[in-house]
Write a protein that holds these residues in place. Structure first.
Motif, PDB file in Angstrom:
ATOM      1  N   UNK A 251       0.917  -1.134  -0.107  1.00 54.41           N
ATOM      2  CA  UNK A 251      -0.028   0.239  -0.055  1.00 54.41           C
ATOM      3  C   UNK A 251       0.635   1.181  -0.025  1.00 54.41           C
ATOM      4  N   UNK A 252       0.390   2.296  -0.037  1.00 55.29           N
ATOM      5  CA  UNK A 252       0.983   3.687  -0.065  1.00 55.29           C
ATOM      6  C   UNK A 252       1.937   4.094   0.920  1.00 55.29           C
ATOM      7  N   UNK A 253       1.596   3.634   2.163  1.00 60.96           N
ATOM      8  CA  UNK A 253       2.593   3.641   3.505  1.00 60.96           C
ATOM      9  C   UNK A 253       3.756   2.580   3.316  1.00 60.96           C
ATOM     10  N   UNK A 254       3.394   1.322   2.849  1.00 56.67           N
ATOM     11  CA  UNK A 254       4.565   0.567   2.893  1.00 56.67           C
ATOM     12  C   UNK A 254       5.615   0.965   1.391  1.00 56.67           C
ATOM     13  N   UNK A 255       4.971   1.689   0.359  1.00 62.95           N
ATOM     14  CA  UNK A 255       5.663   2.191  -0.539  1.00 62.95           C
ATOM     15  C   UNK A 255       6.699   3.284  -0.116  1.00 62.95           C
ATOM     16  N   UNK A 256       5.973   4.197   0.553  1.00 60.13           N
ATOM     17  CA  UNK A 256       6.587   5.295   1.086  1.00 60.13           C
ATOM     18  C   UNK A 256       7.889   4.961   1.952  1.00 60.13           C
ATOM     19  N   UNK A 257       7.644   3.760   2.851  1.00 62.99           N
ATOM     20  CA  UNK A 257       8.747   3.421   3.545  1.00 62.99           C
ATOM     21  C   UNK A 257       9.847   2.725   2.880  1.00 62.99           C
ATOM     22  N   UNK A 258       9.580   2.171   1.630  1.00 59.28           N
ATOM     23  CA  UNK A 258      10.490   1.548   0.791  1.00 59.28           C
ATOM     24  C   UNK A 258      11.521   2.762   0.372  1.00 59.28           C
ATOM     25  N   UNK A 259      10.998   4.013   0.044  1.00 62.02           N
ATOM     26  CA  UNK A 259      11.728   4.998  -0.391  1.00 62.02           C
ATOM     27  C   UNK A 259      12.440   5.591   0.993  1.00 62.02           C
ATOM     28  N   UNK A 260      11.881   5.797   1.944  1.00 63.52           N
ATOM     29  CA  UNK A 260      12.424   6.125   3.408  1.00 63.52           C
ATOM     30  C   UNK A 260      13.718   5.740   3.732  1.00 63.52           C
ATOM     31  N   UNK A 261      13.545   4.121   3.508  1.00 61.50           N
ATOM     32  CA  UNK A 261      15.006   3.271   3.960  1.00 61.50           C
ATOM     33  C   UNK A 261      16.144   3.994   3.026  1.00 61.50           C
ATOM     34  N   UNK A 262      15.980   4.247   1.832  1.00 60.74           N
ATOM     35  CA  UNK A 262      17.242   4.611   1.160  1.00 60.74           C
ATOM     36  C   UNK A 262      17.722   5.956   1.710  1.00 60.74           C
ATOM     37  N   UNK A 263      16.783   6.960   1.925  1.00 58.95           N
ATOM     38  CA  UNK A 263      17.121   8.109   2.864  1.00 58.95           C
ATOM     39  C   UNK A 263      17.616   8.070   3.879  1.00 58.95           C
ATOM     40  N   UNK A 264      16.880   7.413   4.782  1.00 57.82           N
ATOM     41  CA  UNK A 264      17.432   7.184   6.287  1.00 57.82           C
ATOM     42  C   UNK A 264      18.832   6.490   6.218  1.00 57.82           C
ATOM     43  N   UNK A 265      19.145   5.346   5.683  1.00 56.91           N
ATOM     44  CA  UNK A 265      20.295   4.782   5.506  1.00 56.91           C
ATOM     45  C   UNK A 265      21.381   5.542   5.124  1.00 56.91           C
ATOM     46  N   UNK A 266      21.158   6.247   3.965  1.00 53.21           N
ATOM     47  CA  UNK A 266      22.113   7.196   3.870  1.00 53.21           C
ATOM     48  C   UNK A 266      22.687   8.478   4.805  1.00 53.21           C
ATOM     49  N   UNK A 267      21.426   8.834   5.427  1.00 51.61           N
ATOM     50  CA  UNK A 267      21.705   9.751   6.470  1.00 51.61           C
ATOM     51  C   UNK A 267      22.735   9.230   7.618  1.00 51.61           C
ATOM     52  N   UNK A 268      22.173   7.979   7.975  1.00 47.52           N
ATOM     53  CA  UNK A 268      23.136   7.718   9.130  1.00 47.52           C
ATOM     54  C   UNK A 268      24.502   7.455   8.555  1.00 47.52           C
ATOM     55  N   UNK A 269      24.735   6.840   7.435  1.00 48.13           N
ATOM     56  CA  UNK A 269      26.114   6.672   6.909  1.00 48.13           C
ATOM     57  C   UNK A 269      26.672   7.982   6.755  1.00 48.13           C
ATOM     58  N   UNK A 270      26.259   9.029   6.270  1.00 45.80           N
ATOM     59  CA  UNK A 270      26.929  10.377   6.078  1.00 45.80           C
ATOM     60  C   UNK A 270      27.269  10.901   7.518  1.00 45.80           C
ATOM     61  N   UNK A 271      26.415  10.843   8.685  1.00 47.20           N
ATOM     62  CA  UNK A 271      26.779  11.170   9.782  1.00 47.20           C
ATOM     63  C   UNK A 271      28.017  10.562  10.120  1.00 47.20           C
TER      64      UNK A 271
END
Length: 703
Positions: A251-271
């Protein structure tokens, strides 16, 4: 571009900015070539990034449709996101590589004297090199103006024209191949939402690095730090790219979470990467200062994520604000417009609070340089953030291809789910772009004050206050011009589409082909013509204030433009996104009775109003505030130390150019308006509607 190149070469050859730093007797006449070369480099790299992104997005459109047909939702999401990632990584790759290369070039053959020792000479050399990079940002801004403003006019003129005649008057499905404007609409998605957004964020990306390096004031470590943080962000974004995945039937929430995984993981790594870089750059006694700068980077990164989350809340149909617009449609289109405007205004609150907290916190930690590094931190994960945004138009066009190819309904359902997600990610991307534009512009404003020796700009000073009021007006003028341009260009598309339906035998029945080339040509010509005046005002307004009155007035003008531009941009972008998804809420989730109801038609009206809000006028304000800040920084050496009205006669030149441009545009483009109402009275009124013609596409849409 080449005209500006020539002007920069002439001005900075006659009056080299590095003379202010040099203790040598002979002026460095190469400054003109340096400034012109940086300008051309920034323009070419920005244009190249947009061209590459559009080319790949065009291929990804078809492949996403194929994946939705043969392999399902998860693979289609991956294909569309991969296409968007090309835009993201091209922008950050070309931006960082180009900026680094030109920075190295600018350090060569510098003559800054040796008084004060070699250390001071090296610092002056770095300052002079970074000053030349302002022209690189100016070049990127000029292309961003073209791509974002002209691209936004192009895409929304075709979109509004296609919708009003196709869906409202002729009652045929969206993206129906019988509609002559459909191809122009699909092309416009790539022009405005891929190349336009890419050029916008390319400008922010390089602008944030230039601002931070400028505010380093010759400190080699602080000059190098934003380059290293940006490079670490690219590496982190590569890891984030591979984290994006979902499952079929999501559903839309799951699809959005799929994209959020990319942003969150890259944010943790850049920190993590930033912590390592800061620990190496600021050893020993300098570690306290280094960790304060790291905190600013982290604050900027978190602020970008929070702004995206706030934007998602106000624009996704999974949440109350957008759902309330759909519910308001029960009583007609007027209440849809009222509710959407209210939601858009309310959506300004969270981003403003976040930006204010970011500015105050970073200023307390590390001063102006800390605020600039917060902008660098916010944009450090741009590779994956822009990928999620550029994904949207790819998914949108995939749905259009499915409709035009008359594929099965299940394929369109898959692409519609991706498209609804794309609308939210596009709105989130616009919120992120606005936030980063404000931080970047603020840093550029601070750098301008330093280079122009403004000192304290007292808001109680009538000169400064006049500049604030004038600057606060400019975003409204700019937005008005772009909105009127969309209306004018859409009118030409409407007339052409009506003409083809009335004169091409068999077009309504689906037995004849539409002349799509004609609509593409109209959109192209209109977008180029209509961007002239906004572009002239954006470039010349800072020169008018700075040359006519002085740098204090220009400082106030930039402050007013940043403040009002941010509010107007957030309101327009979020209201437009919410209107769009209120319609999708009905079409995908079947809310309020589903398609074809009076509520659905009311929300279609809201969506049509919101199109130029979210895709033309709102996003173009980012370009306005950054372009004016970059022009001011580029011109700072010219007006350095000027008193109010000291050389007022030079200000008459940009004023005269604005007047001449206005007269010419009015005479050649605005004077001859077309009567949009005439064709429908003469041609369409007595003709049968397309819904009365039995075609497979119409039967499928009705069912």
């Amino acid at each position: 571009v080449f005209l500006v190149f020539a002007v920069l070469v002439i001005i900075y050859t006659l009056d080299p900015p590095s003379n202010l730093l040099s203790l040598a007797d002979n002026p460095d006449r190469l400054d003109g070539i340096r400034a012109g070369g940086c300008f051309i480099g920034g323009a070419l790299l920005s244009a190249s990034a947009g061209w590459a992104g559009m080319s790949v997005a065009t291929d990804a459109n078809v492949r996403t449709t194929q994946a939705a047909d043969k392999q399902g939702l998860s693979v289609a999401l991956r294909v569309a996101f991969t296409g968007g990632a090309v835009m993201g990584f091209t922008v950050v790759g070309l931006g960082l590589a180009g900026l680094s290369f030109f920075f190295w070039l600018m350090t060569l053959n510098r003559s800054v004297g040796d008084l004060g020792g070699s250390e001071h000479a090296a610092a002056r050399s770095l300052i002079a090199a970074v000053d030349s990079l302002a022209s690189f940002g100016f070049g990127a801004s000029s292309i961003a103006l073209f791509a974002r403003v002209a691209g936004g006019i192009y895409t929304k003129a075709a979109d509004v024209g296609a919708d009003l005649v196709g869906k409202v008057e002729m009652d045929i499905p969206e993206d129906d191949p019988r509609n002559p404007a459909v191809i122009a609409d699909n092309v416009g998605d790539n022009v405005g939402d891929v190349a336009g957004m890419g050029a916008d964020l390319f400008e922010s990306f390089v602008g944030s690095i230039i601002a931070a390096a400028t505010l380093a004031n010759g400190n080699a470590v602080k000059v190098a730090l934003p380059f290293w943080i940006a490079g670490a962000g690219i590496v982190a974004s590569l890891f984030g790219f591979f984290a994006v995945s979902t499952k079929d039937g999501a559903n839309q929430r799951q699809l959005m979470f799929a994209l959020h995984k990319g942003v969150i993981s890259s944010s943790v790594l850049v920190l993590a990467f930033s912590a390592v870089i800061v620990s190496q750059f600021f050893p020993g006694d300098q570690s306290a200062e280094g960790w304060k700068i790291f905190a600013c980077i982290a604050i900027g990164l978190i602020a970008g994520i929070l702004i995206g989350q706030a934007t998602e809340y106000y624009t996704s149909y999974s949440f109350w604000p957008t759902q309330s617009i759909t519910q308001a449609g029960v009583t007609g289109p007027a209440t849809v417009i009222i509710q959407g405007l209210g939601i858009g205004m309310m959506s300004c609150v969270p981003p403003v609070l976040i930006i204010v907290a970011t500015i105050l916190g970073c200023n307390a930690l590390s001063g102006d340089y800390g605020v600039a590094m917060a902008a660098v931190g916010m944009l450090s994960t741009l590779g994956v953030t822009l990928a999620t945004d550029a994904y949207g138009p790819i998914a949108d066009n995939a749905g259009g291809i499915a409709e035009m190819a008359e594929l099965e309904e299940r394929v369109r359902e898959t692409t519609d789910a991706l498209d609804a997600l794309g609308n939210t990610t596009a709105a989130t991307g616009k919120g992120f772009a606005i936030g980063s534009a404000v931080l970047t512009s603020l840093s550029l404003l601070t750098a301008f004050k330093d280079k122009a020796q403004v000192g304290v700009a007292d808001i109680g000073d009538p000169v400064v206050l006049s500049g604030v009021l004038f600057g606060a007006m400019l975003p409204f003028l700019f937005a008005a011009l772009t909105m009127l341009s969309v209306q004018k260009a859409a009118g030409a598309i409407i007339i052409e589409v009506r003409r083809q339906f009335a004169t091409i035998d068999g077009l309504r029945e689906g037995t004849a082909e539409a002349d799509s080339d004609r609509c593409v040509a109209i959109s192209t010509q209109s977008s180029v013509e209509e961007m002239i005046l906004p572009g002239v005002y954006a470039v010349l307004s800072p020169l008018m204030a700075g040359l006519l009155i002085g740098p204090k007035c220009l400082t106030g003008m930039l402050g007013g433009a940043i403040a009002s531009g941010m509010m107007l941009a957030i309101m327009m972008a979020n209201a437009g996104g919410a209107w769009d998804n209120s319609k999708k809420y009905i079409e995908i989730e079947g809310a309020c009775g589903g398609k074809g109801t009076t509520t659905h038609k009311a929300c279609v009206v809201g969506d049509t109003v919101g199109d130029p809000f979210k895709d033309t006028s709102g996003p173009s304000l980012n370009i306005l505030i950054k372009l004016m800040s970059m022009v001011s920084l580029t011109a700072a050496p010219i007006i350095r130390g000027w008193q109010d009205w000291q050389f007022w006669y030079w200000g008459l030149l940009p004023i005269g150019l604005c007047v001449i441009a206005t007269i010419l545009v009015h005479h050649y483009y605005w004077k001859n308006t077309q009567d949009i109402a005439a064709p429908i009275d003469d041609v369409i009124k007595d003709a049968p509607l397309a819904k009365d013609v039995e075609t497979p596409a119409a039967e499928e849409e009705t069912s």
